[in-house]
Design a protein around this motif. Sequence first.
Motif, short mmCIF file in Angstrom:
data_model
loop_
_atom_site.label_atom_id
_atom_site.label_comp_id
_atom_site.label_asym_id
_atom_site.label_seq_id
_atom_site.Cartn_x
_atom_site.Cartn_y
_atom_site.Cartn_z
N GLY A 8 0.84 -1.20 0.00
CA GLY A 8 0.00 0.00 0.00
C GLY A 8 0.87 1.24 0.00
N GLU A 9 0.24 2.35 0.24
CA GLU A 9 0.96 3.62 0.27
C GLU A 9 1.83 3.68 1.52
N PRO A 10 3.12 3.99 1.39
CA PRO A 10 4.00 4.07 2.56
C PRO A 10 3.49 5.04 3.62
N SER A 11 2.84 6.12 3.21
CA SER A 11 2.36 7.10 4.19
C SER A 11 1.20 6.57 5.03
N GLU A 12 0.60 5.46 4.62
CA GLU A 12 -0.51 4.87 5.36
C GLU A 12 -0.06 3.84 6.40
N PHE A 134 4.07 2.30 25.06
CA PHE A 134 3.76 1.96 23.67
C PHE A 134 4.81 2.57 22.76
N ILE A 135 5.29 1.78 21.81
CA ILE A 135 6.15 2.32 20.75
C ILE A 135 5.29 2.39 19.49
N ALA A 136 5.19 3.59 18.94
CA ALA A 136 4.48 3.80 17.68
C ALA A 136 5.53 4.07 16.61
N LEU A 137 5.39 3.42 15.48
CA LEU A 137 6.34 3.66 14.41
C LEU A 137 5.64 3.73 13.07
N ARG A 138 6.28 4.46 12.18
CA ARG A 138 5.81 4.57 10.80
C ARG A 138 7.01 4.86 9.93
N LEU A 139 6.84 4.70 8.64
CA LEU A 139 7.93 4.99 7.73
C LEU A 139 8.21 6.49 7.70
N LEU A 140 9.49 6.83 7.64
CA LEU A 140 9.89 8.24 7.52
C LEU A 140 9.41 8.79 6.19
N PRO A 141 9.13 10.08 6.10
CA PRO A 141 8.74 10.67 4.81
C PRO A 141 9.81 10.34 3.76
N GLY A 142 9.35 9.91 2.61
CA GLY A 142 10.26 9.57 1.52
C GLY A 142 10.70 8.11 1.52
N ALA A 143 10.47 7.38 2.60
CA ALA A 143 10.83 5.96 2.65
C ALA A 143 9.71 5.14 2.03
N GLY A 144 10.07 4.17 1.22
CA GLY A 144 9.07 3.29 0.60
C GLY A 144 8.98 1.97 1.31
N VAL A 145 7.92 1.22 1.03
CA VAL A 145 7.73 -0.07 1.69
C VAL A 145 8.87 -1.04 1.36
N GLN A 146 9.52 -0.86 0.22
CA GLN A 146 10.65 -1.73 -0.13
C GLN A 146 11.83 -1.51 0.80
N GLN A 147 11.84 -0.42 1.56
CA GLN A 147 12.93 -0.13 2.49
C GLN A 147 12.64 -0.64 3.90
N MET A 148 11.47 -1.26 4.10
CA MET A 148 11.13 -1.76 5.43
C MET A 148 12.14 -2.81 5.86
N ARG A 149 12.52 -2.74 7.12
CA ARG A 149 13.50 -3.65 7.70
C ARG A 149 12.88 -4.30 8.92
N PRO A 150 13.34 -5.51 9.27
CA PRO A 150 12.87 -6.10 10.52
C PRO A 150 13.32 -5.24 11.70
N VAL A 151 12.55 -5.30 12.77
CA VAL A 151 12.89 -4.58 13.99
C VAL A 151 12.94 -5.57 15.15
N ARG A 152 13.60 -5.15 16.20
CA ARG A 152 13.56 -5.94 17.41
C ARG A 152 13.36 -4.99 18.58
N VAL A 153 12.61 -5.48 19.54
CA VAL A 153 12.37 -4.73 20.77
C VAL A 153 13.32 -5.28 21.81
N VAL A 154 14.12 -4.40 22.38
CA VAL A 154 15.09 -4.79 23.39
C VAL A 154 14.56 -4.30 24.74
N GLN A 155 14.49 -5.22 25.70
CA GLN A 155 14.02 -4.86 27.03
C GLN A 155 14.92 -5.51 28.07
N SER A 156 15.00 -4.88 29.20
CA SER A 156 15.87 -5.42 30.25
C SER A 156 15.16 -6.56 30.98
N GLY A 157 15.95 -7.35 31.67
CA GLY A 157 15.39 -8.44 32.47
C GLY A 157 15.42 -9.76 31.73
#
Length: 175
Positions: A8-12, A134-157
């Motif tokens: 879909g549209e990266p801005s969405e 809560f962590i909210a994330l979205r693509l930066l302006p100008g970034a396309g869906v083809q640039q999406m990368r995996p993410v990891r959540v790092v937490q202590s404990g």
Amino acid sequence: WDQIRYSGEPSEFAWVLPVKAGARLEIASDAWFDVLDAATSPFVVPPTLDCGGGCGITSAAAMGCGDDGDSGGDPADADNVSVLSHASVGPYETVTLHAEDPNALSDWLDAHDYAIPDDILPVVDAYIDEGFDFIALRLLPGAGVQQMRPVRVVQSGASPTLPLRMVAAGSGART
């Protein structure tokens, strides 16, 4: 670790993830998912059916639809949300939020163009009651869906928390 696929549209594209206090988001390695896929790929063997040609077996799947309705809260409640961090992580803009009041969080998210379907609001409320950020994330302006990368959540404990109740938010027309 999460690998997000989106069309879909990266801005969405936007994603809101409940996390324990102090968690942070990092870009993850694609190789980790390649190894995981190779090690856990399912092997499905369908059963042999002998129903004489008229057994009436059908296959149908239905998914629920999201609702872009108003959260019903007072826009002034958005002032009751603490922005713990705001950063760029790879191709994503991220913001980590904390709120004591569910209406304040949903109003802040709505005011910043993050759509939370009405049927998911009780799930968000439960995470707030349990003290989650809560962590909210979205693509930066100008970034396309083809640039999406995996993410990891790092937490202590030593006891990681997996917020699986939010998976229900991903089953609608607007995820």
